[in-house]
Write an enzyme that holds these catalytic residues in place. Structure first.
Site: not given
Ligand code: A3P
Length: 321
Positions: A59, A61-62, A153, A272, A274
């Site tokens: 969560k 932005g990986s 998140s 991703k 949301r």
């Molecule tokens: P939310 O969906 O809660 O906003 P991970 O891939 O590590 O699980 O992280 C998911 C989070 O990446 C998302 O959390 C979102 O906020 C973040 N994020 C950062 N850059 C993003 C992008 N370019 N596209 C989609 N989500 C992104």
């Protein structure tokens, strides 16, 4: 002295040494004796292990980071793993028992930088030790996200997956009030909070990897200026310069940056980025309080090592002083 069948002997052995039940895999190519007994399907003539691990936490932005990094022509990611949400999750779970050959078969035999992103690694107690045994020279990327936002998140992730406990709890606040360590709510509480305790988990990684092997990324910066973050990451990886800014575009409908492929915007899926309501001020304060000591420890760690301190961390620590 008493004779026992091999199975019985093994049972007795593992009762005595339970910590050895799970083997510790090493890179077979780094030992000539292991190389000599490898099956023909495994070759050490080409690179087949990752140079880089993006270890999370979840969560932060990986997924976006990994998808942007693959834009670089000299970088490849692991092949897709069916049913595994694009992550290999080797060093932290059941896939580890599939063995070295399984892991190595997931990487392309190329001479580029090869990476895998498994955001479950960061706060898993065995991942650092297992990763260091297999890829001791790998570089690591850790994304620093405000733990308060990260916990929220996670909760939204559980709601989106219709987790019955999260759904019946109405809000994360109810989950945070759970103190009975046996309850299902408490387990959710731990899942929301664990990844944000940065220094606690970092200590484990630093037992096995040097600080020079780790690159930290500020999650807020990744969201706002991904091209800048990717350029500095690729510089750290000694990759040739690449104009990320011409391959990444902000999508107003998605509200996030997306990859630009052949003139078309390709954003990450619905899971991703949301759309959900902002957390209340009360909940934010409560979470900030829970993470106060962890944030302060992270602040001291970054400052001591002359590493960049994210704005959210400056602010979180300043408010508490
Ligand atoms: P939310 O969906 O809660 O906003 P991970 O891939 O590590 O699980 O992280 C998911 C989070 O990446 C998302 O959390 C979102 O906020 C973040 N994020 C950062 N850059 C993003 C992008 N370019 N596209 C989609 N989500 C992104």
């Amino acid at each position: 002295l008493k004779w026992q069948s091999p199975v019985e002997s093994a049972k007795m052995y593992f009762e005595k040494f339970p910590e050895e039940r799970i083997p510790l895999w090493t890179n077979p190519c780094s030992d000539p004796r292991h190389q000599a007994i490898l099956p023909p399907s495994m070759s050490c003539s080409k690179k087949s292990l990752p140079d880089l691990l993006i270890i999370g936490p979840q969560k932060t932005g990986s997924t976006a980071l990994a998808s942007f990094l693959t834009l670089h022509p000299n970088v490849s990611q692991n092949m897709e793993i069916p049913g595994s949400f694009e992550e290999i999750q080797f060093f932290s779970g059941q896939n580890y028992l599939k063995g070295v050959e399984w892991y190595m078969s997931k990487f392309p035999n190329e001479t580029t930088v090869i990476f895998e992103k498994s955001a479950t690694y960061f706060d898993n107690p065995s991942a650092a030790r297992q990763a260091a045994a297999m890829v001791p020279h790998a570089k690591l990327v850790i994304i620093l996200q405000n733990p308060t936002q990260r916990a929220y998140s996670w909760f939204q992730h559980l709601i989106a997956h219709k987790d019955p406990i999260a759904m019946s709890s109405e809000s994360l606040d109810v989950i945070l009030n759970s103190t009975s360590s046996e309850s299902a709510k408490f387990k959710i509480r731990q899942r929301c909070l664990s990844g944000g305790r940065y220094v606690h988990h970092l200590d484990k990684w630093l037992e096995h990897f040097s600080l020079q092997q780790i690159h930290f990324i500020d999650s807020d910066e990744l969201r706002k200026e991904p091209a800048k973050v990717l350029s500095s990451l690729s510089k750290w990886l000694d990759l040739p310069e690449f104009p990320f800014e011409t391959h990444i575009r902000f999508s107003p409908s998605k509200g996030f940056h997306c990859r630009l492929i052949n003139g078309k915007t390709e954003c990450l899926g619905e899971s991703k980025g949301r759309k959900y309501s902002e957390m209340s001020q009360e909940l934010r304060q409560k979470l900030d309080g829970i993470f106060a000591l962890d944030n302060s420890a992270l602040f001291k760690f970054l400052r001591k090592n002359r590493l960049k301190i994210p704005d959210w961390l400056e602010e979180a620590v300043r408010i508490r002083v």
